[in-house]
Design a protein around this motif. Structure first.
Motif, mmCIF file in Angstrom:
data_model
loop_
_atom_site.group_PDB
_atom_site.id
_atom_site.type_symbol
_atom_site.label_atom_id
_atom_site.label_comp_id
_atom_site.label_asym_id
_atom_site.label_seq_id
_atom_site.Cartn_x
_atom_site.Cartn_y
_atom_site.Cartn_z
ATOM 1 N N ALA A 1 0.798 -1.231 0.000
ATOM 2 C CA ALA A 1 0.000 0.000 0.000
ATOM 3 C C ALA A 1 0.832 1.283 0.000
ATOM 4 C CB ALA A 1 -0.963 0.005 1.201
ATOM 5 N N PRO A 2 1.727 1.482 -0.983
ATOM 6 C CA PRO A 2 2.525 2.716 -1.021
ATOM 7 C C PRO A 2 1.699 3.915 -1.469
ATOM 8 C CG PRO A 2 2.945 1.417 -2.984
ATOM 9 C CD PRO A 2 2.034 0.587 -2.112
ATOM 10 N N ARG A 3 1.961 5.092 -0.867
ATOM 11 C CA ARG A 3 1.279 6.329 -1.257
ATOM 12 C C ARG A 3 2.262 7.496 -1.199
ATOM 13 N NH1 ARG A 3 -3.152 5.344 -4.208
ATOM 14 N NH2 ARG A 3 -4.349 3.668 -3.241
ATOM 15 N N TYR A 4 2.388 8.204 -2.333
ATOM 16 C CA TYR A 4 3.231 9.400 -2.375
ATOM 17 C C TYR A 4 2.527 10.576 -1.703
ATOM 18 C CZ TYR A 4 6.702 7.604 -5.709
ATOM 19 O OH TYR A 4 7.718 6.908 -6.313
ATOM 20 N N SER A 5 3.319 11.416 -1.034
ATOM 21 C CA SER A 5 2.793 12.701 -0.575
ATOM 22 C C SER A 5 2.575 13.596 -1.789
ATOM 23 C CB SER A 5 3.771 13.360 0.409
ATOM 24 O OG SER A 5 5.023 13.604 -0.214
ATOM 25 N N LEU B 1 -1.044 0.539 -5.269
ATOM 26 C CA LEU B 1 -0.428 1.101 -6.472
ATOM 27 C C LEU B 1 -0.593 2.609 -6.402
ATOM 28 C CD1 LEU B 1 -0.674 -0.081 -10.125
ATOM 29 C CD2 LEU B 1 -1.398 2.240 -9.594
ATOM 30 N N ASP B 2 0.442 3.367 -6.823
ATOM 31 C CA ASP B 2 0.353 4.826 -6.854
ATOM 32 C C ASP B 2 1.343 5.370 -7.874
ATOM 33 O OD1 ASP B 2 -0.725 7.249 -6.127
ATOM 34 O OD2 ASP B 2 0.592 7.563 -4.417
ATOM 35 N N VAL B 3 1.127 6.614 -8.282
ATOM 36 C CA VAL B 3 2.003 7.302 -9.227
ATOM 37 C C VAL B 3 2.462 8.597 -8.582
ATOM 38 C CG1 VAL B 3 2.147 8.419 -11.496
ATOM 39 C CG2 VAL B 3 0.858 6.287 -11.227
ATOM 40 N N SER B 4 3.758 8.916 -8.739
ATOM 41 C CA SER B 4 4.290 10.147 -8.151
ATOM 42 C C SER B 4 3.603 11.360 -8.772
ATOM 43 C CB SER B 4 5.802 10.226 -8.361
ATOM 44 O OG SER B 4 6.126 10.231 -9.746
ATOM 45 N N TYR C 1 7.273 8.260 -11.634
ATOM 46 C CA TYR C 1 7.419 6.944 -11.013
ATOM 47 C C TYR C 1 6.066 6.317 -10.697
ATOM 48 C CZ TYR C 1 12.338 8.125 -10.247
ATOM 49 O OH TYR C 1 13.655 8.463 -10.419
ATOM 50 N N LEU C 2 5.992 5.015 -10.892
ATOM 51 C CA LEU C 2 4.846 4.233 -10.446
ATOM 52 C C LEU C 2 5.349 3.227 -9.417
ATOM 53 C CD1 LEU C 2 1.924 2.807 -12.429
ATOM 54 C CD2 LEU C 2 3.281 1.210 -11.084
ATOM 55 N N VAL C 3 4.700 3.178 -8.278
ATOM 56 C CA VAL C 3 5.062 2.217 -7.235
ATOM 57 C C VAL C 3 3.901 1.250 -7.030
ATOM 58 C CG1 VAL C 3 6.739 3.639 -6.000
ATOM 59 C CG2 VAL C 3 4.311 3.884 -5.474
ATOM 60 N N TYR C 4 4.233 0.017 -6.730
ATOM 61 C CA TYR C 4 3.196 -0.998 -6.560
ATOM 62 C C TYR C 4 3.725 -2.103 -5.650
ATOM 63 C CZ TYR C 4 5.931 -3.706 -9.951
ATOM 64 O OH TYR C 4 6.932 -4.379 -10.592
ATOM 65 N N ALA C 5 2.812 -2.894 -5.108
ATOM 66 C CA ALA C 5 3.176 -4.007 -4.235
ATOM 67 C C ALA C 5 3.087 -5.314 -5.014
ATOM 68 C CB ALA C 5 2.262 -4.055 -3.014
#
Length: 720
Positions: free
Chosen positions: A471-475, A692-695, A700-704
């Motif tokens: 569960a990543p989330r960008y500020s 899933l999140d995008v900066s 950047y895209l981050v995901y688990a």
């Protein structure tokens, strides 16, 4: 039962204690020296620093380098107790690996055997120093063997007495050992009535199709393959008289067939067609048939109008009758009948990914309900399987953080089963023989990153540990990442680090439940999240630097999945208060909630201009679709018909999302492009996990992702 060491364990530990007192060894491996007397670890002239427990653990691994050491044995010898967290052991292993520069992915010294233990694999030499060095060591006379033994026995007796006086009684069980060690996935164990054999599902050496197997308990036993159909055969269940095994054959997405087969193999008998969910977790353990005590009925979950109810099926005729009445979008699953045949236990939960509540209800001999449902406090545990203990007073539940015992009566606390601290599912307890079997899920959930601006897209691991990270989330300014992790203990907590995931620190410390799904406010000062600390999931906010969790919702229904409006004035969230899942919104500081969607919806997210709401409709725990609607009013529009959980992100270019896992368990990253209205494939991915999140800058895209997934059966003897 008193929490004392078994006599054999006491003898082994006394022997080890005496040997350490009377012996002095210098171990050498790969330019490294470990001196047991001076308690020093060196690489050449460089001192390698280890905390005392980590040093003793390395020493213990080296002393027993010819075998695998289980966690319980390590806890007893190194920590002198068994009430130690897995996190303490993981920290010690991490210290050792750092000092030895040992890569856990390609270890040279300390090997991890998932769900089994640790082993020292380095090549070393052991030597004793000259006699003079041994006799003058520490300027103390050498202790005679008889005196060392006496001192050790006194110390052990004193420690045991102290344990009896200060610690509560915990049932003593043996350390889990592998029951199966085959390639692929072995799941859904079911014991024969005498506990001497176990039926299970296995997808074979190539991992291409599940079939039903039977294996005798024992390291040299060869499994007997019962089914060979090209369709998946899953969830076996042994009849009370030992003659028959019931199982499900997955005929097509959403359609199963309940089948009976002789326990020694033979012709199959098709009993009934059963509507099921296309859900890997449900298929691995959630729908295991439960036999009535007289062997005349089976209780199974079946899908009925967007919910799962329990049905009783006649073994003689295949006649089916619904026996539970869950509300819309609610699942009744994991049916289990007590050893005396008089009580049905099952888990009731929302159809999306959420924790449920255990219920019991009295049965007659024909598997009909004869009483009202009675709730059991499952204490916020995410249940992935359950079984009655032979005494009929306690149930064992499988969770993402191991097995737990839960009393059926009296409201006692859930007790973890020692040695089972990783993800488990599909648990079984034998009626005779005091045995427990469960499926241990190997693999590690980590957070990966893709540079979307690169010419060739190559995922790189960004956030990783030996525990679940999701569960990543960008500020909003892209400088920080919040995520969920179990690295601080057995339950998910919210962590925060910088954009490169450095200096991550734990933000929440929920003791009875978990904290999940963090979302940054537009000004970066506050995090919204959900937690089940009070039983149901509720929305909380918290200062991004830490502090108190402030509840914004309450009630006897779940509220979860919060996200901020672009101006920071509102919080969108998912709630079941209307009787089914819908997206609601409320003032960011709390207040009256307003319903936003009216045809079903979850996990709402505003567009960048604040004019459109994107949301999901989740049919199962990991399968759904993506929709959007104008916030000013207007028709809903579907954007994607395949979605893994809530893994989507609204970015500048479009909506990135991960598809529902395919038959091999893999997902695909896709993009719905705002400019063209077309959907394209971005990348083929591995086994998806939550998040899933995008900066903010779209780079950047981050995901688990679940790395190196597999599962195998574990066995615990002397389980009482």
């Amino acid at each position: 039962m008193m929490d004392a060491l078994e006599p054999a364990s006491q003898g082994a530990e006394l022997y080890s204690f005496v040997r350490r007192m009377e012996s002095h060894f210098i171990y050498r491996f790969d330019g490294i020296t470990l001196d047991t007397a001076t308690r020093r670890l060196r690489r050449g002239d460089q001192e390698l620093l280890l905390e005392p427990k980590a040093f003793r653990l390395l020493e213990f691994l080296i002393e027993n380098r010819d075998r695998v050491l289980g966690k319980e044995e390590i806890f007893r010898v190194v920590w002198s107790e068994t009430n130690v967290t897995d996190n303490a052991l993981a920290r010690a292993i991490a210290q050792i690996r750092k000092a030895l520069e040992d890569d856990p992915r390609q270890p040279r010294f300390v090997e991890t055997l998932p769900a089994v233990g640790y082993r020292f694999i380095g090549k070393l030499t052991a030597e004793e120093p000259p006699a003079a060095a041994k006799t003058t060591l520490g300027k103390s006379p050498r202790i005679p063997v008889w005196a060392a033994i006496a001192l050790a026995m006194l110390a052990a007796a004193g420690l045991t007495a102290w344990r009896f006086r200060t610690r509560p009684s915990v049932p003593a069980v043996s350390t889990p050992v592998p029951l199966t060690t085959y390639r692929g996935n072995e799941e859904a164990p079911s014991f024969s009535p005498d506990g001497s054999q176990v039926a299970f599902e296995w997808d074979g050496e190539r991992g291409d199709n599940f079939d039903i197997y039977v294996k005798a308990i024992g390291p040299d036993a060869v499994p007997l393959r019962l089914t060979t159909d090209p369709l998946p055969d899953r969830m076996p269940s042994w009849s009370p008289d030992g003659s028959t095994i019931a199982f499900f054959r997955i005929m097509a997405p959403g359609q199963g067939e309940l089948i009976l087969i002789p326990a020694l193999g033979g012709p199959e008998r098709r009993l009934a067609r059963v509507p099921i969910w296309d859900d890997p977790v449900w298929q691995s353990s959630g729908g295991v048939p439960a036999w009535s005590a007289n062997g005349k009925w089976l209780i199974v979950p079946e899908v009925v109008k967007q919910r799962t109810a329990l049905f009783r099926v006649s073994v003689e005729t295949g006649e089916q009758e619904q026996i539970t009445e869950p509300d819309l979008e609610i699942d009744d699953r994991y049916p289990a009948i007590s050893p005396d045949g008089r009580t049905l236990l099952f888990d009731r939960r929302p159809t999306f990914y959420s924790n449920g509540t255990l219920y019991t209800v009295r049965l007659d001999e024909n598997a009909k309900l004869v009483d009202v449902l009675k709730a059991i406090d499952s204490q916020g545990l995410p249940i992935l399987g359950l079984a009655w203990m032979a005494n009929g007073r306690v149930v064992v539940v499988a969770t993402r953080s191991g097995l737990y015992r839960i009393p059926v009566e009296g409201g006692g606390k859930a007790q973890p089963v020692p040695g089972t601290g990783s993800e488990t599912q599909g648990v079984a307890v034998s009626r005779q023989g005091d045995r427990l079997a469960y499926a241990a899920v190997h693999g590690d959930s980590n957070i990966w990153r893709i540079d979307l601006s690169a010419r060739e897209l190559k995922p790189e691991r960004l956030i990783a540990s030996t525990f679940r990270d999701v569960a990543p989330r960008y500020s909003v300014d892209g400088s920080r990442i919040a995520f969920e992790s179990m690295r601080g203990g057995a339950r998910n907590q919210v962590w925060v680090g910088d954009a490169e995931a450095r200096q991550a620190r734990q933000l929440t410390f929920v003791k009875h439940g978990l904290a999940a799904s963090p979302r940054w406010s537009p000004d970066g000062r506050t995090l919204a999240m959900d937690s089940n600390v009070t039983g149901n999931y509720q929305i909380y906010t918290m200062d991004a630097e830490g502090g108190k969790m402030n509840p914004l919702t309450s009630g006897k229904f779940d509220n979860f999945g919060a996200s901020w409006s672009r101006d920071g004035r509102w919080l969108y969230f998912t709630s079941i208060r209307s009787g089914r899942t819908e997206v609601w919104k409320m003032p960011a500081g709390g207040g009256t909630a307003v319903q936003v969607t009216h045809n079903g919806g979850e996990f709402g997210v505003e567009s960048e201009d604040g004019k459109t709401l994107y949301f999901t409709r989740i049919l199962r725990a990991d399968s759904g679709s993506i929709w959007r609607m104008p916030l000013a009013g207007g028709p809903e529009e579907q954007l994607a018909d395949s979605l893994y959980r809530s893994n989507y992100a609204v970015a500048k270019r479009g909506v990135y999302y991960m598809t529902h896992a395919d038959a091999s368990g893999n997902s695909t990253l896709k993009l719905y492009d705002f400019a063209t209205g077309a959907t394209s494939t971005v990348l083929q991915m591995g086994h998806p996990e939550f998040g899933l999140d995008v900066s903010p800058d779209g780079r950047y895209l981050v995901y688990a992702q679940l790395d190196d997934p597999a599962s195998g059966l574990m066995l615990i003897e002397n389980f009482r």
